[in-house]
Every structure is written in C-alpha cells, then in structure tokens.
Write a protein that holds these residues in place. Structure first.
Motif: not given
Length: 421
Positions: A146-150, A176-179, A186-189
């Motif tokens: 998940g961190a790679a995607l973010a 995590s929920p925070q992540g 980020l997706l909205r932006r």
C-alpha cells in the motif's frame, strides 16, 4: 475542478459513459463515472469485472476476451465493451474466438493497478506513450504494498500528470486507517487535475457521504448477473449535514447488505444481544446497526439509504404512551421519518426503548450498561424488537417477510398519529 461540479473535465474529455455487455458476470451494465468513482459491493459482485473490462477496452496491450469471458446466457456468445468520451465512442466487439472488432482511436491512456500486483511493480501493461511515461514515475518507489501505491500517486501529482484513466483494485490493501485516509485525499487531488480514477473498495475510509454521486454500488443477482446502482447527490444543505454526521463507522452503510437505524448508543450496544438471542449474528448477515445521533437525524440517514437502494429498518421511540399525543416537536420528527422511510420500514417503540426492554426510568445514567445486562440475562426479546430484527435479517437476505402483529400495530399507530396531525 471538484468532481460533480458543472462543466467538469474542461481540459480533457475522459469517460462519460461505459457500457459492458456479455462480459463475465456483467450481462448488461451501464456506468456514468465521475472524475472519482468508487465501486462498492461484496466479494464476487463484479467490481473487478468492471475495471478489467474498461482496461481491456482502452489498453492496446491488454489480452482480448476469450471464450471463458462470455457471460452465461449472453447474446449468442457476444461481448461488447463500449465507452463514450464527448462525441467519440470507443468499442470492443467480440465473438470469441472467431471475430474481434475494435475502435480505440483517440481513447485516453489508462493505468491499471490490480490487487495482485500490490507487492511488486504495481501497474499492468501501459502501452500508450503518456501512460508509459506515468509508469516511469511509479517505478521510483522502493516501498512495497500500500505504501508504494500512495507514494506512486504522490509522484504522479508532483509530475502534474493529466488526462489518464486510472483503475485501482482495493487501494486500501496493506494500509492502516490513517494511511487509507491519506491515500483517499491523494486520489481526490489527482482526480481534480483532469484525471479519472475508478477504484473498487471495501474500506469505508475511501468513501464520502458528501459525494454520493461518486459511488457505484455493485451487486450480483443470480438471475440478472452484475447490476450497478449510482445514487444522486444530496442537496447542498443535507450534504454538509451528512459530512458532519458521518464518520468511518457510519460510512459502513455503503458496505452493508441491510441497515438498522437506531437513535443512540443504548440501542446500538444492546441490540446485538437481541440478534444473538434470536439466533442471528449481525456481522455474518452483513447488517449494520447504525446509531444516528438522535431521532432528528433519522430522516437524513433514511434518505441516504433510499438514494443508494440499501435495505433498512428504522427503530425509533414514539415518545408518548399509546393513546396520548406526542408533543409537537416529536410529532414533526415522527412524521418526517414516516414520510421518507415509509411506514413499512418503521418499528416504533411505545413509549420508548427503555420502557419496551423494562429499564427503570427512575434510575439515571449508565443506560447502555443496563441495557447490555438486560439482553445478556437470557430474558425473552420484546415483540417489537424481535420484529425489527426479523425484518432487517429478511431484508439482508433479500427475502420477503409478511408483517408481524407488531408491524401491523406500528402501522396502525403511525396512521392514527398522522390522522391526528
């Protein structure tokens, strides 16, 4: 530009409409995605089918449909995928393995992030030069999962990427929920920068009740295959209220088979024991017991369920003994609930929840704890609550259940109250 605003996607026309016919479980599916579109539904409902179909349609390097992709009962073995962008139409028309007709001319570039690649290079084949350039930014990440995607989405933002259709399976994986909340921002932006993002999710933190028009609720029915429902947006005033009232737990409403709307924490904490006493487990049935923060909020939550075609039952206090008229403010609220939910969805408790379950009105405080002890003590479940439980379980299972004596009594009382007003 904010998704849902008039004149959206002014700089580049992406996908205004998607049609999927005869592909896997999607016999006939129509979708009008916004710049951000969340596909929400249970496992195997068809969310990945929708994303895969769009990728096959837009990506020249994607495998073409084969005989195993044909829907059962589809139009003589025909698969047709189609998308409209402004005045242009793209299509893939196949009768595997014999014929394949394509028109991708002018189609927007696409990136596909399947869940199976979340631990590796993230993205599937991207042959369009603009998509291939975007992939270069994604490959700079050294993280996994998940961190790679973010981090990859952040790189696309830094590179001022525009004009991409981005498809993501379960972006919440390994976060995590925070992540998850960070990734959602980020997706909205990225969507606001003239990209179009469609993603499937089981995470309430990646959904916004203030943007109902961005949801696509995906369901699978044996007779019809994959079906899709897109709710309309709420009026501006209700959208603001919903945003204030909804937290991640309440956003589970979109991920539930059925919802029981209750007034407060006393009911929310006590009712699972009523389910248990009747032989049901709410989580197993896909039922959310949602406390609305007071009876005055129930019309808003009922309206959201209506817009999203989510089955629900409302359990609320009459706030007056039988034969007596509730005070004026309670009458107004009771009528508002009945008008939006309909009498068939309401279980009204007379005079209130505490009286129905036998809690002393003389003892103040700790109502949730006392209600918990009442239901965990093997006492019989009151008829009104048993009726509410049976009705919401039937709704979650897609079953029709004849009204009980309690339900008929509730409807009669609601009718009498309406006549008095």
């Amino acid at each position: 530009m904010e998704p849902g605003a008039s004149g959206r996607r002014s700089e580049v026309a992406l996908l205004d409409r998607v049609s999927i016919q005869g592909f896997r479980g999607a016999r006939t599916v129509e979708l009008e995605p916004r710049n951000l579109c969340a596909l929400v539904g249970e496992a195997s409902s068809g969310k990945s089918t929708v994303l895969t179909a769009i990728w096959m349609l837009l990506e020249a390097g994607a495998p073409v449909p084969n005989a195993t992709d044909i829907s059962r009962g589809a139009n003589a073995g025909r698969i047709r995928l189609e998308a409209a962008s402004g005045k242009r139409t793209y299509f893939l028309d196949a009768r595997p393995p014999a014929t394949l007709n394509l028109n991708r001319e002018g189609a927007p570039p696409v990136l596909f992030f399947p869940a199976s690649r979340r631990g590796g290079d993230l993205v599937s084949i991207a042959s369009h030069p603009k998509a291939a350039k975007a992939v270069e930014h994604l490959q700079t990440s050294e993280d996994d999962g998940g961190a790679a995607l973010a981090e990859g989405i952040e790189h696309l933002l830094d590179a001022r990427t525009r004009g991409l259709v981005i498809l993501i399976e379960e972006p919440e994986l390994y976060l995590s929920p925070q992540g998850q909340r960070h990734l959602y921002r980020l997706l909205r932006r990225l969507g606001e920068r003239n990209n179009q993002i469609l993603y499937s999710t089981h995470a309430s933190s990646l959904l916004s009740v203030a943007h109902l028009e961005e949801l696509a609720l995906v369901r699978h029915r044996r007779a019809a295959g994959t079906e899709l429902w897109q709710p309309a947006s709420l009026p501006a005033d209700e959208s603001f209220r919903a945003l204030a009232e909804f937290d991640a737990e309440r956003a589970e409403i979109f991920l539930s088979r059925a919802v029981m709307l209750v007034e407060g924490m006393t009911e929310k904490l006590a009712l699972p024991f009523a389910f248990e006493a009747l032989g049901y487990e709410p989580d197993r049935e896909g039922i959310l017991i949602l406390e609305t923060g007071g009876k005055a909020n129930m019309p808003l939550f009922a309206r959201i369920c209506n817009e999203c075609a989510i089955p629900y039952v409302v359990v609320h206090d009459r706030d007056a003994p039988r034969g007596e008229t509730p005070n004026e403010s309670e009458q107004v609220t009771n009528r508002a609930i009945a008008r939006i939910a309909g009498r068939g969805r309401i279980v009204q408790l007379v005079p209130d929840f505490e009286a129905v379950i036998g809690l002393s009105q003389n003892r103040r405080g700790r109502k949730p704890q006392r209600a918990y002890r009442r239901f965990s003590g093997e006492k019989p479940v009151p008829e009104e609550l048993a009726d509410a439980v049976e009705r919401v379980v039937a709704a979650a299972r897609g079953e029709k259940r004849p009204p009980s004596a309690s339900a008929r009594s509730t409807r009669a009382q609601l009718g009498a109250d309406a006549a008095k007003s």
